[in-house]
Scaffold this motif. Structure first.
Motif, PDB file in Angstrom:
ATOM      1  N   TYR A 189       3.013   5.632  -2.917  1.00  0.00           N
ATOM      2  CA  TYR A 189       1.913   4.756  -3.168  1.00  0.00           C
ATOM      3  C   TYR A 189       1.397   4.580  -4.440  1.00  0.00           C
ATOM      4  CZ  TYR A 189       0.334   9.542  -1.787  1.00  0.00           C
ATOM      5  OH  TYR A 189       0.022  10.776  -1.913  1.00  0.00           O
ATOM      6  N   ARG A 191      -7.070   7.835  -2.326  1.00  0.00           N
ATOM      7  CA  ARG A 191      -6.168   7.311  -1.539  1.00  0.00           C
ATOM      8  C   ARG A 191      -7.088   6.747  -0.491  1.00  0.00           C
ATOM      9  NH1 ARG A 191      -1.590  11.065  -0.891  1.00  0.00           N
ATOM     10  NH2 ARG A 191      -2.989  12.044   0.422  1.00  0.00           N
ATOM     11  N   VAL A 194      -3.738   4.694   4.392  1.00  0.00           N
ATOM     12  CA  VAL A 194      -2.614   5.250   3.746  1.00  0.00           C
ATOM     13  C   VAL A 194      -2.546   6.747   4.077  1.00  0.00           C
ATOM     14  CG1 VAL A 194      -1.395   5.869   1.602  1.00  0.00           C
ATOM     15  CG2 VAL A 194      -2.410   3.488   1.738  1.00  0.00           C
ATOM     16  N   GLU A 195      -3.375   7.643   3.885  1.00  0.00           N
ATOM     17  CA  GLU A 195      -3.277   8.796   4.332  1.00  0.00           C
ATOM     18  C   GLU A 195      -2.962   8.946   6.017  1.00  0.00           C
ATOM     19  OE1 GLU A 195      -3.260  12.753   4.495  1.00  0.00           O
ATOM     20  OE2 GLU A 195      -3.661  11.606   2.597  1.00  0.00           O
ATOM     21  N   ASP A 243       0.844  -1.213  -0.027  1.00  0.00           N
ATOM     22  CA  ASP A 243       0.031   0.079   0.073  1.00  0.00           C
ATOM     23  C   ASP A 243       0.922   1.281   0.025  1.00  0.00           C
ATOM     24  OD1 ASP A 243      -2.843  -1.279   0.273  1.00  0.00           O
ATOM     25  OD2 ASP A 243      -1.774  -1.993   2.200  1.00  0.00           O
ATOM     26  N   CYS A 244       1.980   1.313   0.697  1.00  0.00           N
ATOM     27  CA  CYS A 244       2.799   2.407   0.735  1.00  0.00           C
ATOM     28  C   CYS A 244       4.284   2.015   0.966  1.00  0.00           C
ATOM     29  CB  CYS A 244       2.281   2.994   2.025  1.00  0.00           C
ATOM     30  SG  CYS A 244       3.214   4.689   2.275  1.00  0.00           S
TER      31      CYS A 244
END
Length: 331
Positions: free
Chosen positions: A273, A279, A283-284, A142-143
């Motif tokens: 990402y 998003r 993740v944020e 995801d990141c």
């Protein structure tokens, strides 16, 4: 759109975005067999073959390419609307797969992950430590945190911080071998190489006209920064590294900067990402947390500057901390 058709299109799109049935299954929290069944059902529904499949690779048929080009924009809008609806109704949730550079992750991220999980009880973290630039889309991340130049246009990048690249050595090494006063003198020294920096055979200096590239030599190199810092602490050579990796050692005087009047290229630290219209909040939340724990100025710069301020105060009182440290550790 029926639920069956939606699930089939979702599987088709995931396979194309992630490049394999396994990665698509991981992303959708299904088994590879379930992905295969959904793709078979979609092909049966349409009466055409969409994918050429082999043990090595997947590729779209001509019909599959045309079909995906038509349905992908609508599907992306549907998926994004679903994510927005879920995120409005709940806190960040789900598994968050993150790739971290080994040394940076160990020093600055891992100690704070308990706090992140306490803030976000709906998130489960899967953290992988690896200094290579992982394929986020193909491997289902995801990141990731990336240190250095960015090149993958499929990814969105958010700058977290910048770190200086410097040369350091232990006081006992410099007492034994002498302190270089110009880059050219590095050829007379044992230089420790971090092999994931580009240009292992030479170090490039900036700030005085044209870039100056100096060939260096050394018998020890590694693809992991922490053991090289340990080698520098033992007095085994001069190390090119990032300030974040040696902030505590510089603050304590166990390492000192070499050629401080010469500069090497700084290094950007980014959260990256997969590019998408929306998003996920998990993740944020993670990227915002990283920005908070690193801070501005970055935590490693605060450590170094704070120690320099303390040394200045001691010097004003008649105590030369650097000289004392060098004398205490010199053989």
């Amino acid at each position: 759109m029926s639920a069956g058709l939606y699930s089939e299109l979702e599987a088709f799109d995931a396979v194309l975005r992630h490049g394999s049935f396994t990665a698509a299954a991981r992303q959708l929290e299904l088994t590879p067999g379930a992905i295969t069944r959904r793709l078979n059902a979609l092909e049966a529904r349409l009466g055409v073959k969409l994918l050429n499949r082999s043990t090595r690779r997947l590729s779209l048929t001509e019909a599959g390419r045309d079909y995906h080009a038509e349905v992908a924009p609508a599907l992306a809008q549907i998926l994004a609307a679903g994510e927005r609806a879920r995120d409005r109704a709940a806190q960040p949730r789900g598994e968050l797969r993150v790739s971290l550079p080994m040394n940076f992750g160990r020093l600055y991220v891992m100690p704070h992950l308990g706090e992140f999980l306490a803030r976000h009880p709906g998130i489960e973290l899967d953290v992988q430590f690896d200094d290579r630039f992982v394929d986020l889309i193909g491997e289902g991340f995801d990141c990731a945190i990336r240190i250095g130049a960015l090149a993958d246009s499929r990814l969105i990048a958010r700058r977290i911080a910048q770190t200086r690249r410097i040369l350091v050595a232990a006081p006992q090494y410099l007492a034994r071998r002498g302190v270089p006063t110009a880059p050219a003198q590095l050829s007379e020294h044992d230089c420790l190489h971090y092999t994931l920096f580009r240009g292992n055979a030479s170090w490039e200096f900036h700030g005085r006209g044209e870039p100056l590239r100096i060939p260096v030599r050394g018998r020890l190199r590694a693809n992991y920064g922490a053991p090289l810092v340990d080698a520098a602490l033992r007095g085994e050579g001069i190390l090119q590294t990032a300030t974040f990796a040696v902030a505590q050692e510089l603050a304590a005087g166990r390492l000192v900067e070499v050629l401080p009047d010469w500069s090497l290229l700084p290094i950007g630290i980014h959260a990256v990402y997969p590019g998408r219209e929306y998003r996920p909040r998990k993740v944020e939340a993670f990227v915002a947390f990283l920005e908070q724990i690193v801070g501005a100025p970055a935590v490693w710069d605060r450590i170094i500057v704070g120690a320099a301020g303390a040394d200045a105060g001691l010097a004003d009182a008649g105590f030369d901390g650097a000289a004392e440290a060098g004398a205490a550790t010199a053989p």
